[in-house]
Every structure is written in structure tokens, then in C-alpha cells.
Design a protein around this motif. Structure first.
Motif, mmCIF file in Angstrom:
data_model
loop_
_atom_site.group_PDB
_atom_site.id
_atom_site.type_symbol
_atom_site.label_atom_id
_atom_site.label_comp_id
_atom_site.label_asym_id
_atom_site.label_seq_id
_atom_site.Cartn_x
_atom_site.Cartn_y
_atom_site.Cartn_z
ATOM 1 N N ASP A 16 6.166 15.017 7.421
ATOM 2 C CA ASP A 16 6.854 16.161 6.808
ATOM 3 C C ASP A 16 7.800 16.848 7.781
ATOM 4 O OD1 ASP A 16 5.472 15.669 4.555
ATOM 5 O OD2 ASP A 16 4.211 17.471 4.599
ATOM 6 N N ILE A 17 7.457 16.868 9.065
ATOM 7 C CA ILE A 17 8.359 17.518 10.024
ATOM 8 C C ILE A 17 8.951 16.493 10.976
ATOM 9 C CG2 ILE A 17 7.290 19.805 9.907
ATOM 10 C CD1 ILE A 17 6.016 18.987 12.699
ATOM 11 N N GLY A 18 8.998 15.229 10.514
ATOM 12 C CA GLY A 18 9.696 14.202 11.274
ATOM 13 C C GLY A 18 8.910 13.582 12.409
ATOM 14 N N ILE A 19 7.576 13.733 12.404
ATOM 15 C CA ILE A 19 6.774 13.030 13.405
ATOM 16 C C ILE A 19 6.291 11.738 12.757
ATOM 17 C CG2 ILE A 19 4.651 13.114 14.776
ATOM 18 C CD1 ILE A 19 5.035 16.126 14.945
ATOM 19 N N GLN A 20 6.785 10.612 13.249
ATOM 20 C CA GLN A 20 6.509 9.341 12.569
ATOM 21 C C GLN A 20 5.135 8.815 12.957
ATOM 22 O OE1 GLN A 20 8.451 8.285 10.150
ATOM 23 N NE2 GLN A 20 9.774 10.040 10.529
ATOM 24 N N GLU A 21 4.107 9.425 12.407
ATOM 25 C CA GLU A 21 2.745 9.001 12.705
ATOM 26 C C GLU A 21 1.900 9.077 11.451
ATOM 27 O OE1 GLU A 21 0.908 10.873 16.030
ATOM 28 O OE2 GLU A 21 2.680 10.675 17.286
ATOM 29 N N MET A 22 0.711 8.492 11.539
ATOM 30 C CA MET A 22 -0.224 8.572 10.412
ATOM 31 C C MET A 22 -0.850 9.961 10.369
ATOM 32 S SD MET A 22 -2.322 5.026 10.756
ATOM 33 C CE MET A 22 -2.599 5.076 12.502
ATOM 34 N N GLY A 23 -1.219 10.397 9.160
ATOM 35 C CA GLY A 23 -2.040 11.594 9.054
ATOM 36 C C GLY A 23 -3.481 11.249 9.401
ATOM 37 N N ILE A 24 -4.337 12.275 9.467
ATOM 38 C CA ILE A 24 -5.733 12.039 9.868
ATOM 39 C C ILE A 24 -6.449 11.047 8.935
ATOM 40 C CG2 ILE A 24 -7.982 13.140 10.252
ATOM 41 C CD1 ILE A 24 -6.537 15.606 11.261
ATOM 42 N N PRO A 25 -6.358 11.194 7.596
ATOM 43 C CA PRO A 25 -7.113 10.256 6.742
ATOM 44 C C PRO A 25 -6.699 8.797 6.955
ATOM 45 C CG PRO A 25 -6.318 12.120 5.449
ATOM 46 C CD PRO A 25 -5.651 12.201 6.785
ATOM 47 N N GLU A 26 -5.376 8.540 7.031
ATOM 48 C CA GLU A 26 -4.913 7.166 7.252
ATOM 49 C C GLU A 26 -5.385 6.638 8.598
ATOM 50 O OE1 GLU A 26 -0.500 6.660 6.311
ATOM 51 O OE2 GLU A 26 -0.850 8.814 6.156
ATOM 52 N N ALA A 27 -5.318 7.494 9.616
ATOM 53 C CA ALA A 27 -5.707 7.057 10.963
ATOM 54 C C ALA A 27 -7.193 6.711 11.005
ATOM 55 C CB ALA A 27 -5.383 8.150 11.982
ATOM 56 N N ILE A 28 -8.009 7.463 10.253
ATOM 57 C CA ILE A 28 -9.441 7.160 10.207
ATOM 58 C C ILE A 28 -9.664 5.784 9.587
ATOM 59 C CG2 ILE A 28 -11.624 7.805 9.080
ATOM 60 C CD1 ILE A 28 -10.832 10.737 9.453
ATOM 61 N N VAL A 29 -8.980 5.527 8.465
ATOM 62 C CA VAL A 29 -9.136 4.235 7.792
ATOM 63 C C VAL A 29 -8.632 3.111 8.707
ATOM 64 C CG1 VAL A 29 -8.374 2.846 5.828
ATOM 65 C CG2 VAL A 29 -9.023 5.228 5.491
ATOM 66 N N ASP A 30 -7.509 3.349 9.368
ATOM 67 C CA ASP A 30 -6.957 2.346 10.282
ATOM 68 C C ASP A 30 -7.939 2.048 11.422
ATOM 69 O OD1 ASP A 30 -4.568 0.762 11.104
ATOM 70 O OD2 ASP A 30 -4.758 2.012 12.894
ATOM 71 N N SER A 31 -8.551 3.114 11.939
ATOM 72 C CA SER A 31 -9.528 2.954 13.018
ATOM 73 C C SER A 31 -10.727 2.141 12.544
ATOM 74 C CB SER A 31 -9.975 4.337 13.504
ATOM 75 O OG SER A 31 -11.172 4.240 14.239
ATOM 76 N N ILE A 32 -11.267 2.504 11.373
ATOM 77 C CA ILE A 32 -12.474 1.827 10.884
ATOM 78 C C ILE A 32 -12.176 0.361 10.565
ATOM 79 C CG2 ILE A 32 -14.189 1.777 9.009
ATOM 80 C CD1 ILE A 32 -14.066 4.829 8.929
ATOM 81 N N GLN A 33 -10.972 0.085 10.048
ATOM 82 C CA GLN A 33 -10.659 -1.296 9.678
ATOM 83 C C GLN A 33 -10.463 -2.209 10.887
ATOM 84 O OE1 GLN A 33 -7.400 -0.883 6.926
ATOM 85 N NE2 GLN A 33 -8.778 -0.681 5.171
ATOM 86 N N SER A 34 -10.271 -1.595 12.064
ATOM 87 C CA SER A 34 -10.108 -2.430 13.264
ATOM 88 C C SER A 34 -11.465 -2.835 13.853
ATOM 89 C CB SER A 34 -9.310 -1.664 14.321
ATOM 90 O OG SER A 34 -10.104 -0.605 14.820
ATOM 91 N N LEU A 35 -12.558 -2.348 13.247
ATOM 92 C CA LEU A 35 -13.903 -2.590 13.788
ATOM 93 C C LEU A 35 -14.595 -3.709 12.995
ATOM 94 C CD1 LEU A 35 -14.718 1.192 14.088
ATOM 95 C CD2 LEU A 35 -14.190 -0.329 15.980
ATOM 96 N N PRO A 36 -15.689 -4.263 13.547
ATOM 97 C CA PRO A 36 -16.392 -5.342 12.832
ATOM 98 C C PRO A 36 -16.782 -4.926 11.417
ATOM 99 C CG PRO A 36 -17.279 -5.076 15.046
ATOM 100 C CD PRO A 36 -16.304 -3.973 14.849
ATOM 101 N N GLU A 37 -16.631 -5.881 10.481
ATOM 102 C CA GLU A 37 -16.741 -5.551 9.063
ATOM 103 C C GLU A 37 -18.109 -4.986 8.667
ATOM 104 O OE1 GLU A 37 -15.641 -8.083 5.173
ATOM 105 O OE2 GLU A 37 -14.186 -8.113 6.819
ATOM 106 N N ASP A 38 -19.179 -5.551 9.246
ATOM 107 C CA ASP A 38 -20.509 -5.098 8.826
ATOM 108 C C ASP A 38 -20.838 -3.697 9.333
ATOM 109 O OD1 ASP A 38 -20.372 -6.137 11.295
ATOM 110 O OD2 ASP A 38 -22.285 -7.196 11.286
ATOM 111 N N MET A 39 -20.031 -3.173 10.277
ATOM 112 C CA MET A 39 -20.266 -1.808 10.764
ATOM 113 C C MET A 39 -19.496 -0.767 9.953
ATOM 114 S SD MET A 39 -19.986 -2.682 14.747
ATOM 115 C CE MET A 39 -20.434 -1.167 15.498
#
Length: 396
Positions: free
Chosen positions: A286-309
Motif C-alpha cells: 500500500d505504501i510502496g514497500i514490495q514485500e509480503m504482508g504478515i499472513p502471506e509471510a507466515i504461509v510462505d514460512s510454513i510451506q518451506s518446512l517439512p510437510e508433516d510438520m
């Protein structure tokens, strides 16, 4: 042997002995307009008669400790006879540092703790690790947790499994409390009143009136309505530091919707600013910072981890840091995660009673744990082996 726990944040230092209560103290120095020459340190802020146009001198820049002269003065004040009266030869210290801290900063910190102050032993650790320790202590049956730490300089998302951090899942968003306050200053300066020098006052405004909207576009519509229908609008009375020491929100029944106030106080009228500012935590674009918001970053973080965890992380998300205190923050985050996460996985977001001191409390628990003596570096170790012993022992 006493243990001093110091969660050394970029905005406040949370400090206290492991047997006592915590004190939250500004981790910076101040100069005021009225007494130009005198510098006030940490909690001497209360002595300043007129805190308008307060000038902050911060030890941290962009989340890293770079200004050692200021940090030394703050620590001298905290450890000294006015505050904690530390007997260094008989004290162990737990001190926090940010994720991915630079080795040069770590070395400087080792030197200052062991050579200047001469602490008996020290443990340097991420604040998130202390939060995770606290969480696993309160919920011993859980193996995984995801710490969301939204502080002054940035927001970190860090997954922990059995108290070990999983480096590949750590995410950082460069949006924190400082950015929100600065953005609010800019909006108010542009729309009604020049407040670019009033960081202290506007920070208070942010804490008093801002909230996280659960329906952004609906609130936007309400904020544009005229008069009484506008349930979002608030009038904030600015402090004049003679009769009004601290700003406050006018009660709804005292608000004047048309015309001016007769009382002569200085008023800020806030409508969509109340929720548009914290919205940046969810949509930095919204103010031109090209980054993920907190919810997306959480999902991105979790998806980088082993699937069964992954299911375990979605169920154990814990919020720490001052930004999580905005009303509606937890509900909004849980709702957005619910829509992003796989449908068959339950999502649970926990907000502790005091998110600012949560990691300090974790440090307090760690100080009392039976294997504490094995994870610290003593002064003898340091004098014998230098920095490399700290690198080996501290999991950073």
C-alpha cells in the motif's frame, strides 16, 4: 549467583533479575527543545517538563545495534546504582539480539559484556528463542511453534521445533512500529497539522486510536460519511504539557461534529488513519514497500518446512511484540491465515496477555532451568578462548 535478563529491543529494553519483576524502559537517549544541552537517558524521560519536539538518539538503526556510545550510556544507567545495582562479578546475563545479527556486532557485544562490565557469565540469544522457550514451557505437549515478533524495526516470523529454530523458515518483513509512527506523522502533517518533529506525541496517538480493521473497504466507506454516521471518526486531544500532560481520545458524547470546539484544546480529527496505518502490517505494498504482508509471510514460512510438520505450525502461532497490541490484530491475522491455509488444517493464533514482555518471561524461565549453566559462556571461557567460544556455544 544472580541472573539478569535483558531483552534489548530497539525501542524498549525489558530488564529485570530472574527472581523479580520486569521493567520496560526506553532503550535510547533524549534531548528536548527546552534544555538543549542536557541529554536524558532511558527512563529519565519522565523528568522532561516539555516533551514536545523530543529528539530521540537511538542505539539501533534498521534493527541492528550500531550506536555503541548510546547503548553503553543506557546500559551504564540500567546497571548502575540508580537502577539495578549490578554486582558484575557475581551476575550472569541473558541478553537478546536480532536474527541474522552481524558477527562484528556480536564481537563488540562479547567484548563489552566480558571486558568492560566483566559479567561472570553471559548468554546471547534471539528474543524469539526465549518466546519459543516460554511457549513450550506452558504447553509441554507441543513440539512446534511459530513465533511472530512484530517490533519497532521489523517483523520476524520464526519457526521452532523442540526449542531449536529452523533457519530455512525464518522470514523478515521490514515493517515495524517505527514505520507506522512515521507514516502517521506524514499523513497528519499532510492533512491537518505539521507534526513531523513530534515523534513522541504521535507515537502516543498511534497507540491510543489505531486499530486493525476486519473489513477494510467497509470501514473506508464509513470513514467518509458526514457527522454522527461516521462511527470511525475520533477527536484526539493533543497534550499542551501544562494542563494536559498526556493526549487522550475525546469521549463520543463530547464530540462536536460541526463547527469548532469552545474549549480551546488542540484537536486532531482522525478517521481512516485509525486503521489505514496498521493495515501496512498486512499490505506493505500500500505504501510502496514490495514485500509480503504478515499472513502471506507466515504461509510462505510454513510451506518451506517439512510437510508433516506444517499442521503443527498452523496450530501453534504465538504473537509477540508491541504491534500485536493493536485491537483486532489477532482476529484479522487468524481470519486471513484461515483463508490462505489448506482447508483441512486447523489454524490457531495465540496472543499472550503481555506480548511485549513475553520473551523476557521466557528468559526468566530459562534462567531457572537445570541446564542453564551448560549453555552460558563464563568469563574464564572467554578469556581463554576469545570470541570463538561464543560462536560455538550460542545458537545464532
Amino acid at each position: 549467583m544472580a541472573t539478569l535478563v535483558l531483552d534489548n529491543g530497539a525501542y524498549t529494553a525489558k530488564i529485570g533479575y530472574s527472581q523479580e519483576k520486569v521493567s520496560v524502559i526506553p532503550n535510547c537517549q533524549f534531548r528536548s527543545k527546552t534544555s538543549r544541552l542536557k541529554t536524558f537517558t532511558a527512563n529519565q524521560l519522565d523528568e522532561i517538563k516539555d516533551p514536545s519536539g523530543l529528539f530521540y538518539i537511538l542505539p539501533f538503526q534498521k534493527g541492528y545495534l550500531v550506536n555503541w556510545d548510546v547503548q553503553r550510556k543506557v546500559w551504564d544507567h540500567l546497571f548502575g546504582k540508580e537502577m539495578f545495582k549490578v554486582d558484575f562479578a557475581d551476575t550472569s546475563i541473558i541478553i537478546t539480539e536480532p536474527y541474522f545479527n552481524f558477527s562484528s556486532i556480536q564481537e563488540s557485544m562479547n567484548e563489552i559484556l566480558f571486558e568492560e562490565y566483566q559479567f561472570q557469565s553471559a548468554l546471547r540469544i534471539n528474543a524469539g528463542s526465549l518466546s519459543a522457550h516460554h511457549y513450550f514451557h506452558t504447553k509441554p505437549s507441543e513440539l512446534c511453534c511459530l513465533v511472530v515478533d512484530s517490533g519497532f524495526s521489523f517483523t520476524h516470523i520464526a519457526p521452532y521445533c523442540r526449542s531449536r529454530k529452523m533457519k530455512e523458515g525464518i522470514r523478515r518483513i521490514n515493517v515495524g512500529g517505527k514505520l507506522l509512527t512515521n507514516h502517521l506523522k506524514e499523513i497528519i502533517s499532510y492533512r491537518q497539522l505539521h507534526v513531523m518533529d513530534e515523534t513522541h506525541v504521535i507515537n502516543q496517538v498511534k497507540e491510543d486510536v489505531c486499530y486493525v480493521s476486519l473489513q477494510f473497504y467497509e470501514d473506508m466507506d464509513i470513514a467518509q460519511m458526514k457527522g454522527e454516521e461516521n462511527s470511525v471518526m475520533r477527536d484526539y486531544v493533543l497534550p499542551d504539557f501544562s494542563s494536559i500532560k498526556k493526549g487522550f481520545c475525546k469521549p463520543r458524547e463530547e464530540m462536536v461534529f460541526s463547527g469548532k470546539y469552545k474549549t480551546g484544546e488542540q484537536i486532531l480529527r482522525l478517521a481512516n488513519e485509525r486503521f489505514a496505518v496498521p493495515e501496512m502490517l498486512f499490505h506493505p505494498a500500500d505504501i510502496g514497500i514490495q514485500e509480503m504482508g504478515i499472513p502471506e509471510a507466515i504461509v510462505d514460512s510454513i510451506q518451506s518446512l517439512p510437510e508433516d510438520m506444517q499442521p503443527h505450525f498452523y496450530q501453534n502461532i504465538v504473537l509477540t511484540g508491541g504491534n500485536t497490541l493493536f485491537p483486532g490484530f489477532r482476529e484479522r491475522l487468524e481470519a486471513e491465515l484461515r483463508s490462505l491455509a489448506p482447508a483441512h488444517l486447523p489454524v490457531s493464533v495465540l496472543q499472550p496477555a503481555n506480548p511485549i514482555c513475553y520473551s523476557w518471561e521466557g528468559g526468566k524461565l530459562l534462567a531457572h532451568s537445570p541446564d542453564y549453566d551448560e549453555i552460558v559462556v563464563t568469563r574464564e571461557d572467554y578469556e581463554e578462548n576469545g570470541h570463538c567460544i561464543c560462536e560455538e556455544k550460542f545458537d545464532i
